[in-house]
Design a protein around this motif. Structure first.
Motif, mmCIF file in Angstrom:
data_model
loop_
_atom_site.group_PDB
_atom_site.id
_atom_site.type_symbol
_atom_site.label_atom_id
_atom_site.label_comp_id
_atom_site.label_asym_id
_atom_site.label_seq_id
_atom_site.Cartn_x
_atom_site.Cartn_y
_atom_site.Cartn_z
ATOM 1 N N VAL A 198 0.842 -1.194 0.000
ATOM 2 C CA VAL A 198 0.000 0.000 0.000
ATOM 3 C C VAL A 198 0.878 1.246 0.000
ATOM 4 N N PHE A 199 0.596 2.162 -0.921
ATOM 5 C CA PHE A 199 1.315 3.427 -1.007
ATOM 6 C C PHE A 199 0.293 4.560 -0.885
ATOM 7 N N ARG A 200 0.438 5.372 0.161
ATOM 8 C CA ARG A 200 -0.508 6.461 0.395
ATOM 9 C C ARG A 200 -0.296 7.587 -0.615
ATOM 10 N N LEU A 201 -1.399 8.214 -1.020
ATOM 11 C CA LEU A 201 -1.320 9.356 -1.926
ATOM 12 C C LEU A 201 -1.313 10.644 -1.112
ATOM 13 N N ARG A 202 -0.282 11.433 -1.295
ATOM 14 C CA ARG A 202 -0.082 12.652 -0.521
ATOM 15 C C ARG A 202 -1.144 13.706 -0.860
ATOM 16 N N GLY A 203 -1.716 14.304 0.176
ATOM 17 C CA GLY A 203 -2.679 15.373 -0.026
ATOM 18 C C GLY A 203 -4.080 14.894 -0.323
ATOM 19 N N ILE A 204 -4.301 13.566 -0.305
ATOM 20 C CA ILE A 204 -5.627 13.018 -0.611
ATOM 21 C C ILE A 204 -6.006 12.068 0.522
ATOM 22 N N PRO A 205 -6.848 12.499 1.453
ATOM 23 C CA PRO A 205 -7.196 11.659 2.599
ATOM 24 C C PRO A 205 -7.766 10.307 2.170
ATOM 25 N N LEU A 215 -2.560 0.388 -4.443
ATOM 26 C CA LEU A 215 -2.315 -0.963 -3.961
ATOM 27 C C LEU A 215 -1.665 -1.761 -5.085
ATOM 28 N N VAL A 216 -0.495 -2.323 -4.798
ATOM 29 C CA VAL A 216 0.208 -3.135 -5.789
ATOM 30 C C VAL A 216 0.135 -4.592 -5.350
ATOM 31 N N GLY A 217 -0.641 -5.381 -6.103
ATOM 32 C CA GLY A 217 -0.767 -6.797 -5.810
ATOM 33 C C GLY A 217 0.204 -7.609 -6.640
ATOM 34 N N ALA A 218 0.024 -8.918 -6.627
ATOM 35 C CA ALA A 218 0.913 -9.805 -7.384
ATOM 36 C C ALA A 218 0.674 -9.684 -8.881
ATOM 37 N N ASP A 219 -0.565 -9.351 -9.278
ATOM 38 C CA ASP A 219 -0.906 -9.336 -10.703
ATOM 39 C C ASP A 219 -1.492 -8.022 -11.197
ATOM 40 N N ASP A 220 -1.830 -7.113 -10.264
ATOM 41 C CA ASP A 220 -2.458 -5.878 -10.707
ATOM 42 C C ASP A 220 -2.090 -4.720 -9.791
ATOM 43 N N VAL A 221 -2.452 -3.522 -10.234
ATOM 44 C CA VAL A 221 -2.270 -2.321 -9.424
ATOM 45 C C VAL A 221 -3.617 -1.621 -9.350
ATOM 46 N N THR A 222 -3.995 -1.194 -8.147
ATOM 47 C CA THR A 222 -5.296 -0.571 -7.923
ATOM 48 C C THR A 222 -5.104 0.816 -7.321
ATOM 49 N N ILE A 223 -5.866 1.774 -7.835
ATOM 50 C CA ILE A 223 -5.883 3.121 -7.284
ATOM 51 C C ILE A 223 -7.273 3.333 -6.705
ATOM 52 N N GLN A 224 -7.346 3.671 -5.420
ATOM 53 C CA GLN A 224 -8.655 3.842 -4.798
ATOM 54 C C GLN A 224 -8.679 5.057 -3.888
ATOM 55 N N SER A 225 -9.841 5.689 -3.799
ATOM 56 C CA SER A 225 -9.980 6.906 -3.008
ATOM 57 C C SER A 225 -10.498 6.635 -1.609
ATOM 58 N N HIS A 226 -10.820 5.370 -1.317
ATOM 59 C CA HIS A 226 -11.349 5.009 -0.001
ATOM 60 C C HIS A 226 -10.877 3.597 0.331
ATOM 61 N N PRO A 227 -10.560 3.325 1.619
ATOM 62 C CA PRO A 227 -10.111 1.973 1.980
ATOM 63 C C PRO A 227 -11.106 0.884 1.599
ATOM 64 N N THR A 280 3.104 10.715 -4.192
ATOM 65 C CA THR A 280 3.407 9.843 -3.048
ATOM 66 C C THR A 280 4.836 10.086 -2.603
ATOM 67 N N ASN A 281 5.037 10.098 -1.306
ATOM 68 C CA ASN A 281 6.388 10.299 -0.775
ATOM 69 C C ASN A 281 7.277 9.080 -0.989
ATOM 70 N N GLN A 282 6.687 7.982 -1.396
ATOM 71 C CA GLN A 282 7.443 6.743 -1.634
ATOM 72 C C GLN A 282 7.491 6.440 -3.126
ATOM 73 N N ALA A 283 7.679 7.481 -3.920
ATOM 74 C CA ALA A 283 7.636 7.341 -5.382
ATOM 75 C C ALA A 283 8.665 6.332 -5.898
ATOM 76 N N SER A 284 9.898 6.446 -5.454
ATOM 77 C CA SER A 284 10.943 5.549 -5.963
ATOM 78 C C SER A 284 10.671 4.103 -5.564
ATOM 79 N N THR A 285 10.154 3.898 -4.342
ATOM 80 C CA THR A 285 9.830 2.551 -3.896
ATOM 81 C C THR A 285 8.696 1.954 -4.728
ATOM 82 N N LEU A 286 7.666 2.760 -5.004
ATOM 83 C CA LEU A 286 6.551 2.302 -5.823
ATOM 84 C C LEU A 286 7.030 1.879 -7.202
ATOM 85 N N ILE A 287 7.913 2.662 -7.790
ATOM 86 C CA ILE A 287 8.446 2.331 -9.117
ATOM 87 C C ILE A 287 9.254 1.044 -9.064
#
Length: 231
Positions: free
Chosen positions: A128-135, A140-152, A212-219
């Motif tokens: 899980v990588f939090r998006l900065r400035g967006i509560p 979410l990076v899974g084994a086979d896909d990546v998901t962008i969501q605005s709510h848990p 995201t403050n973890q940009a390099s890690t996400l990449i």
């Protein structure tokens, strides 16, 4: 990290069980019925810990729920033995419990990702990588896909978008000044423009800028997991 997760899922119910038992020991026999709540939390914690072991997105919700229930019960259960004044602290106890639970979950999340270990990308963890400035928003990076969501827990299709890792054609680190107007693949409310690192994610012919403050890690995670995809 596993110890912190265990503290949230199992430690909080055990702590509540001890407190309830101590309080019940000073009251009538019927007061021991109060132990049912922490025992139920403990059983639920055992079950959920196994299910959520590789899904950090659930850690925050469970830890916050358990923490809030603990804070509420610690202040209200003394009523069962005739002690009234702690009930005045029920609301602060609830808030403090939630905050403590969330702090535990965030600590586990950071222990998993900071510092980033390259081998982590090859594990079954849904990262899980939090998006900065967006509560509440996250990637979410899974084994086979990546998901962008605005709510848990997305309530509609507009609050979440998933891409197979095979559909991602590029991911690049970028620095935001804070003045940009960003476009997201999902419905976002209350987004605040902030300066700092971001990731340009290219998928299905679309480009998205994800702060995201973890940009390099996400990449790094995306790069490894995309390379592990069959074909």
């Amino acid at each position: 990290m596993h110890g912190i997760v265990a503290a949230a899922y199992l430690g909080i119910p055990v702590l509540l069980l001890v407190v309830v038992a101590v309080i019940a020991a000073s009251g009538p026999a019927a007061a021991w019925i109060g132990c049912v709540v922490p025992l139920g939390m403990l059983v639920l914690g055992f079950v959920l810990r196994r299910r959520h072991r590789y899904q950090p997105r659930w850690w925050t919700g469970v830890a916050g729920l358990f923490g809030g229930l603990t804070g509420l019960m610690v202040t209200l259960f003394p009523l069962a033995v005739g002690v009234w004044w702690p009930a005045v602290l029920a609301l602060p106890g609830l808030i403090l419990g939630i905050v403590a639970g969330l702090a535990l979950a965030r600590a586990a999340d950071r222990a998993l990702l900071v510092p980033f270990v390259p081998e982590l990308a090859s594990t079954p963890y849904e990262l899980v990588f939090r998006l900065r400035g967006i509560p509440l928003a996250a990637v979410l990076v899974g084994a086979d896909d990546v998901t962008i969501q605005s709510h848990p827990v997305p309530r509609s299709d507009q609050q979440s978008r998933s891409y197979p890792l095979t559909a991602i054609t590029g991911s690049h680190e970028f620095s935001l000044s804070g003045a940009e107007r960003l476009k997201f693949p999902i419905a976002i409310s209350h987004a605040a423009a902030t300066a700092g690192p971001a990731v340009i994610l290219q998928a299905n012919g679309e480009d998205w800028v994800l702060p995201t403050n973890q940009a390099s890690t996400l990449i790094d995670v995306l790069t490894v997991r995309r390379a592990d995809q069959p074909g």
